[in-house]
Enzyme design. Structure first.
Site, PDB file in Angstrom:
ATOM      1  N   LYS B  52       0.758  -1.070   0.033  1.00 14.66           N
ATOM      2  CA  LYS B  52      -0.154  -0.142   0.080  1.00 14.66           C
ATOM      3  C   LYS B  52       0.734   1.341  -0.052  1.00 14.66           C
ATOM      4  O   LYS B  52       0.462   2.166  -0.688  1.00 14.66           O
ATOM      5  CB  LYS B  52      -0.856  -0.008   1.290  1.00 14.66           C
ATOM      6  CG  LYS B  52      -2.195  -0.986   1.222  1.00 14.66           C
ATOM      7  CD  LYS B  52      -2.955  -1.146   2.297  1.00 14.66           C
ATOM      8  CE  LYS B  52      -3.824  -2.473   2.110  1.00 14.66           C
ATOM      9  NZ  LYS B  52      -4.529  -2.988   3.289  1.00 14.66           N
ATOM     10  N   GLN B  96      -4.441  -1.674   9.724  1.00 12.02           N
ATOM     11  CA  GLN B  96      -4.249  -3.003   9.117  1.00 12.02           C
ATOM     12  C   GLN B  96      -4.902  -4.067   9.952  1.00 12.02           C
ATOM     13  O   GLN B  96      -4.493  -4.275  11.162  1.00 12.02           O
ATOM     14  CB  GLN B  96      -2.789  -3.555   8.780  1.00 12.02           C
ATOM     15  CG  GLN B  96      -2.672  -4.641   8.005  1.00 12.02           C
ATOM     16  CD  GLN B  96      -3.253  -4.709   6.458  1.00 12.02           C
ATOM     17  OE1 GLN B  96      -3.141  -3.707   5.964  1.00 12.02           O
ATOM     18  NE2 GLN B  96      -4.018  -5.703   6.199  1.00 12.02           N
ATOM     19  N   ASP B 119     -11.474   2.653   4.431  1.00 16.29           N
ATOM     20  CA  ASP B 119     -11.767   1.429   4.534  1.00 16.29           C
ATOM     21  C   ASP B 119     -13.138   1.117   4.485  1.00 16.29           C
ATOM     22  O   ASP B 119     -13.802   0.230   4.200  1.00 16.29           O
ATOM     23  CB  ASP B 119     -11.075   0.675   5.873  1.00 16.29           C
ATOM     24  CG  ASP B 119     -10.029  -0.187   5.496  1.00 16.29           C
ATOM     25  OD1 ASP B 119      -9.533  -0.698   4.517  1.00 16.29           O
ATOM     26  OD2 ASP B 119      -9.262  -0.703   6.678  1.00 16.29           O
TER      27      ASP B 119
END
Lengths: 291, 291
Positions: B52, B96, B119
């Site tokens: 990422k 994460q 997200d």
């Protein structure tokens, strides 16, 4: 032989449970309080608001009815909501829908303290429903439908359920409840763009009709032995009726009743549940406010 | 003849669009910034976080990688999130998953500023998805799936879609997208409690498999000509493979590919879309922060 699901009787049962809970809360010094805000003069809204307030009185709940004129501004309504958010005697707040056109209903809903949002329309409660967080408030109509299924002995787990309609008031929350770990149904959401709707419906062990079209669901769309929950309340012209109209659901009652295993009538099915679930949500709000 | 949906190519296309948008934002003095928080030493998580951050650098995005030790406390993680919420150079925040067991992931997600929740897991964004409020962030995997369908020329409107799995990461948001006014599909959500799953799947014009069971969807469960999106990434032992395992999806690829009209491979299907949609969400967050 069809089994008519008696919404009035189930609503009475829910309210009887409420009476016990109200007494317990009162024993702990808390009287659940509901505020109902009515903006304008819509006759149907007046009737709904009146019966909610009356039901509170009957059950020994504290209630407040706030009436604003039809030309009330957004700021006027927001000020009332703010005052109710801060009123420690009020645990549930409901702004009767639909408000007059100058009012932004979404913004009003968002202004209600989510902990007092007994209608379950605040985004925080929408998210809790999707996330299966039991502390949230579930909209009264779909939660009433779930209770009707339960009381009628209709097993949702593993059942094929078809929800017709995808509104945020009924269709989507109903689908979320049915597909949750609580419902465990295999859920299909059908709507205006669904092709072969009859075929889709014929698969269903449980049909929930929430489309707002009179007698839309006909016998050929229903599997023998299915359970049918009719959320619709539609006026159709009827010169032979005293008022010139009669109320019918989204389901062609007589022909479907002959085929299904359980069905809610209109009126007397889902309708009476709404107010019972509202009272139940208000008690939950009061309970959560002290825990 | 089956059409393989090339997730890498579609992801490249999304990222190429991103490059243009990043340039426009930079011309207006804003460099989109993404922060990725990694708690602990999980090797897979390290790989994900690394790629990422690398992708951000490649595209000229600002990024921050914050690494916390495996024994970091909830307060430590919350402090980092708080700092990132306040960092004006950061528009997107991702913690994460999965964090170590002492961390309450739900509470972390709720602590992220919803305007930076790229997200799409914050309750405010969950609600916006259900309410079809386009200002929200949609979780990357289901939004990637929608884009794959679009790029493959699969019409969702009026189609019968079956989503297998009801998680809040994939299944439910996927169902909400497909049933929205944007998707207009007739959506069935199937899951572990679904009876006759094969029969349910065989109705589908579109199958989205998100169950996490290797090669679960077999050819007999797929209608001739259906489109199949495989969200699963499962390791299965394979002594002939260099690492002793190979990656397979939730779909028995070869036999299903022979029958369907379009299918995503694993790897190279949904996987590459996730990071592209994350970048796309970060750009959206940056855009919305200045509008």
């Amino acid at each position: 032989m069809s089994k008519i699901i008696d919404g009035k009787a189930v609503a009475e049962k829910v309210l009887a449970e409420c009476v016990d809970e109200i007494q317990q809360l009162k024993n702990n010094g808390v009287t659940p309080g509901l505020a109902v805000v009515l903006v304008g003069e819509d006759p149907a809204s007046k009737v709904y608001v009146g019966s909610k307030v009356r039901k509170c009185a009957e059950l020994g709940l504290h209630s407040r009815k706030i009436e604003l004129p039809a030309d009330a501004s957004q700021a006027d309504v927001l000020a009332v909501v703010q005052e109710l958010n801060e009123d420690p005697l009020i645990h549930g707040i409901l702004v009767q829908s639909p408000p007059p056109p100058q009012i932004d209903e979404d913004a009003i809903v968002k202004a209600i303290d989510p902990a007092k949002d007994v209608d379950g329309f605040h985004p925080e409660n929408v998210a809790k429903l999707a996330l299966e967080d039991a502390s949230g408030f579930v909209p009264c109509t779909p939660s009433g439908c779930m209770r009707l299924l339960k009381e009628a002995g209709v097993e949702t787990s593993g059942a094929e359920a078809v929800v017709i309609g995808r509104s945020m008031i009924v269709g989507k929350p109903m689908a979320l409840l049915l597909m949750s770990k609580q419902g465990n149904a295999t859920v299909t959401v059908a709507h205006s763009r669904t092709k072969e709707l009859a075929e889709v419906c014929r698969r269903a062990d449980i049909i929930v009709a929430a489309i707002g079209m009179p007698e839309f669901v006909t016998a050929d769309m229903v599997k023998e032995g299915a359970a049918v929950i009719d959320v619709g309340i539609n006026r159709v012209e009827d010169p032979s009726a005293k008022r010139g109209y009669r109320l019918v659901g989204d389901v062609a009652y007589d022909e479907v009743a002959a085929k299904c295993s359980a069905i809610t009538p209109v009126p007397g099915g889902v309708g009476p549940m709404t107010i019972a679930m509202l009272i139940s949500n208000t008690i939950k709000a009061a309970r959560q406010s002290v825990s």
